[in-house]
Every structure is written in C-alpha cells, then in structure tokens.
Motif scaffolding. Structure first.
Motif, PDB file in Angstrom:
ATOM      1  N   SER A  93       0.853  -1.153   0.280  1.00  0.00           N
ATOM      2  CA  SER A  93      -0.086   0.095   0.272  1.00  0.00           C
ATOM      3  C   SER A  93       1.274   1.015   0.238  1.00  0.00           C
ATOM      4  N   VAL A  94       0.564   2.924  -0.841  1.00  0.00           N
ATOM      5  CA  VAL A  94       1.031   3.153  -0.830  1.00  0.00           C
ATOM      6  C   VAL A  94       0.153   4.921  -0.203  1.00  0.00           C
ATOM      7  N   TYR A  95      -1.240   4.456  -0.477  1.00  0.00           N
ATOM      8  CA  TYR A  95      -1.519   5.444   0.395  1.00  0.00           C
ATOM      9  C   TYR A  95      -2.174   5.655   1.750  1.00  0.00           C
ATOM     10  N   SER A  96      -2.322   6.223   2.194  1.00  0.00           N
ATOM     11  CA  SER A  96      -2.631   6.719   3.965  1.00  0.00           C
ATOM     12  C   SER A  96      -3.465   5.792   3.974  1.00  0.00           C
ATOM     13  N   TRP A  97      -4.199   5.198   4.932  1.00  0.00           N
ATOM     14  CA  TRP A  97      -6.003   4.045   4.872  1.00  0.00           C
ATOM     15  C   TRP A  97      -4.885   4.348   6.938  1.00  0.00           C
ATOM     16  N   VAL A 123      -6.402   3.831  -8.257  1.00  0.00           N
ATOM     17  CA  VAL A 123      -5.915   3.684  -9.275  1.00  0.00           C
ATOM     18  C   VAL A 123      -4.830   4.359  -9.459  1.00  0.00           C
ATOM     19  N   ASN A 124      -4.010   3.753 -10.041  1.00  0.00           N
ATOM     20  CA  ASN A 124      -2.462   3.697 -10.619  1.00  0.00           C
ATOM     21  C   ASN A 124      -1.629   4.205  -8.949  1.00  0.00           C
ATOM     22  N   GLU A 125      -2.368   3.550  -8.033  1.00  0.00           N
ATOM     23  CA  GLU A 125      -1.109   3.664  -6.311  1.00  0.00           C
ATOM     24  C   GLU A 125       0.476   3.109  -6.443  1.00  0.00           C
ATOM     25  N   THR A 126       0.345   2.554  -7.266  1.00  0.00           N
ATOM     26  CA  THR A 126       1.855   2.365  -7.353  1.00  0.00           C
ATOM     27  C   THR A 126       2.884   2.846  -8.276  1.00  0.00           C
ATOM     28  N   LEU A 127       2.303   2.911  -9.202  1.00  0.00           N
ATOM     29  CA  LEU A 127       3.128   4.055 -10.345  1.00  0.00           C
ATOM     30  C   LEU A 127       4.437   4.682 -10.063  1.00  0.00           C
ATOM     31  N   LEU A 184      -7.264  -3.319 -16.782  1.00  0.00           N
ATOM     32  CA  LEU A 184      -8.430  -2.005 -16.982  1.00  0.00           C
ATOM     33  C   LEU A 184      -7.176  -1.393 -17.553  1.00  0.00           C
ATOM     34  N   LEU A 185      -7.914  -0.333 -17.641  1.00  0.00           N
ATOM     35  CA  LEU A 185      -6.192   0.802 -18.047  1.00  0.00           C
ATOM     36  C   LEU A 185      -4.862   0.950 -17.174  1.00  0.00           C
ATOM     37  N   GLY A 186      -3.926   0.836 -18.088  1.00  0.00           N
ATOM     38  CA  GLY A 186      -2.264   1.418 -18.030  1.00  0.00           C
ATOM     39  C   GLY A 186      -1.818   2.095 -18.604  1.00  0.00           C
ATOM     40  N   THR A 187      -1.569   2.909 -17.331  1.00  0.00           N
ATOM     41  CA  THR A 187      -0.918   4.288 -17.770  1.00  0.00           C
ATOM     42  C   THR A 187       1.052   3.596 -18.543  1.00  0.00           C
ATOM     43  N   GLY A 188       1.677   4.219 -19.843  1.00  0.00           N
ATOM     44  CA  GLY A 188       2.566   4.154 -20.746  1.00  0.00           C
ATOM     45  C   GLY A 188       1.794   3.250 -21.684  1.00  0.00           C
ATOM     46  N   VAL A 189       0.673   2.075 -21.965  1.00  0.00           N
ATOM     47  CA  VAL A 189       0.386   1.267 -22.460  1.00  0.00           C
ATOM     48  C   VAL A 189      -0.930   1.639 -23.477  1.00  0.00           C
ATOM     49  N   ASP A 190      -1.362   2.128 -24.513  1.00  0.00           N
ATOM     50  CA  ASP A 190      -2.022   2.206 -25.305  1.00  0.00           C
ATOM     51  C   ASP A 190      -3.386   1.161 -25.638  1.00  0.00           C
ATOM     52  N   ASN A 210      -0.324  -0.851  -9.975  1.00  0.00           N
ATOM     53  CA  ASN A 210      -1.463  -1.437  -9.072  1.00  0.00           C
ATOM     54  C   ASN A 210      -1.346  -2.020  -8.899  1.00  0.00           C
ATOM     55  N   ALA A 211      -0.107  -2.205  -8.784  1.00  0.00           N
ATOM     56  CA  ALA A 211       0.819  -3.298  -7.075  1.00  0.00           C
ATOM     57  C   ALA A 211      -0.557  -4.062  -6.360  1.00  0.00           C
ATOM     58  N   ASN A 212      -1.100  -3.237  -5.804  1.00  0.00           N
ATOM     59  CA  ASN A 212      -1.621  -2.861  -4.351  1.00  0.00           C
ATOM     60  C   ASN A 212      -3.107  -4.125  -4.982  1.00  0.00           C
ATOM     61  N   LYS A 213      -4.148  -2.842  -5.813  1.00  0.00           N
ATOM     62  CA  LYS A 213      -4.946  -3.763  -6.190  1.00  0.00           C
ATOM     63  C   LYS A 213      -5.070  -5.446  -6.792  1.00  0.00           C
ATOM     64  N   MET A 214      -3.845  -5.564  -7.565  1.00  0.00           N
ATOM     65  CA  MET A 214      -3.765  -6.370  -8.169  1.00  0.00           C
ATOM     66  C   MET A 214      -3.743  -7.935  -7.259  1.00  0.00           C
ATOM     67  N   LEU A 215      -3.226  -7.419  -5.834  1.00  0.00           N
ATOM     68  CA  LEU A 215      -2.823  -8.571  -4.979  1.00  0.00           C
ATOM     69  C   LEU A 215      -4.061  -8.055  -3.958  1.00  0.00           C
TER      70      LEU A 215
END
Length: 219
Positions: A93-97, A123-127, A184-190, A210-215
């Motif tokens: 996790s990167v975002y606070s909670w 969304v793109n938490e581990t970007l 889903l949508l991924g930054t860096g890939v069309d 989105n490593a956190n979401k994928m897990l």
C-alpha cells in the motif's frame, strides 16, 4: 504515537489457519450476461448508469449479520472483506488509510471510518510518476478512485441478465460460473489498441502501476 511496526516485520510472521467454514449465506446472486465477453475496444458498449440502485458499504459493527454472529459467539474476531484484504496487502500500500479496532469483552471488531478510502478503488497507486496532489484535480488519486468506484458499481449491474429468461434450478450446492477478468487502463500502454493483440503487455503494466490492487484480486 504509541508504537510503529515496519512492514519487514510482517514478512517474518507465519500462521496456519484451518479450512474456512461458511457460517451463513445471505442475499442472492444475479446471472452474468455472456454477451459482454465479446466486448472489445473496437466493439465497445456504452456503460449504463443506474441511478436508482443503492450500493451499501457497511462497516463491521453496523452489519446486522455480524452483530448476530457475535451474539452467538461464533468467533472472536470480526471484520468485512474489504478491511481484511486491506490488512493483507498492507506491505504494497502507498496511500494512507487507518482502521479502528474495538475490543468488546473477548471479541475484536475491525471497523473503518465514515468516508474512508477503503470504499474506493485505487488507481495507479504504485505508479512511479506521482499523480497530482490537488484533490479537485480531475487526475488526482482521489478523483480517479471515485471515478473508478462509480464505474465498477454501474458495470456490475450493466452486465447482468435482465430479460427475465433465466433457468430456475433448485440445487443442493451454491454455484455460479467463474468468469474471465478483464485488464483495466494502464498508463504507458495504449490499451485500446493493444488489448486485443497484446493482453500480456497491458496486464504487465497493471502489475507495475497497481500492485496493491492486483494483490487484492480486484482485477
């Protein structure tokens, strides 16, 4: 601040739990319309908005079923699936909670606060490139999370069979076909151009951004 526990400490812990048991099954499960398996970037379908549908994100101590199970002494630790999954993927996790833990007798209740980020999809938490910090920015982490949550809620209703022509079966077990999960949508890939021909590249980008979401199995 009373204490701090580094994430590296959790990697050294191990605990074996017995096979899970379903104590109670509530509600009903709608059928998925397989026509949406043929949806592609080139054959897109407009997402319908369900204004009259209510989506409930109840915390642990407000859940009437959990309250009943607690009174019946079915367990000593209680939480919702979203809270447990948040704890399990904490190292990524990167975002606070934060989570509120209450002790009542010999029982522990894990709760979330009102308006908690746990109700939203990251969304793109581990970007690697940071997202805009201004909360009102359309591309900020908060704005994208709210948008993703609304999309997923409406999508969950949009893809259901609603023509009334369903098979009625009285079964001794609970069953539902396991459906494919879409990238889903991924930054860096069309993704609109590569989703049909290079699904692996789109998925690899999601694993990075989105490593956190994928897990959590949300993808």
């Amino acid at each position: 601040m009373l204490d701090q526990i580094p994430f590296s400490t959790f990697t050294k812990l191990s605990y074996t739990v017995p096979e899970p048991e379903d104590l109670l099954i509530c509600g009903s499960l709608e059928s998925y319309d397989k026509v949406y398996d043929r949806t592609t970037p080139k054959n897109e379908r407009r997402l319908e908005r369900f204004k009259n549908k209510n989506f409930f994100k109840v915390t642990t101590t407000d859940d009437p079923v959990i309250r009943r199970l607690a009174n019946e002494d079915k367990a000593t630790v209680f939480a919702t699936d979203s809270i447990f999954s948040t704890l399990m993927r904490a190292p990524r996790s990167v975002y606070s909670w934060d989570i509120v833990i209450q002790r009542v007798g010999n029982k522990l209740f894990f709760d979330k606060r009102d308006g908690s980020q746990l109700d939203l999809l990251s969304v793109n938490e581990t970007l690697q490139e940071p997202l805009p910090e201004a909360k009102d920015d359309i591309n900020s982490a908060h704005s994208l999370s709210v948008e993703a949550a609304y999309i997923n809620q409406n999508f969950s209703q949009h893809v259901l069979q609603r023509d009334g022509k369903r098979l009625h079966l009285r079964s001794q077990i609970h069953l539902q076909p396991k459906e494919k999960k879409l990238p889903l949508l991924g930054t860096g890939v069309d993704w609109r151009r590569k989703l049909d021909t290079q699904k692996g590249a789109v998925l690899a980008t999601e694993l990075k951004n989105n490593a956190n979401k994928m897990l959590n199995g949300q993808l």
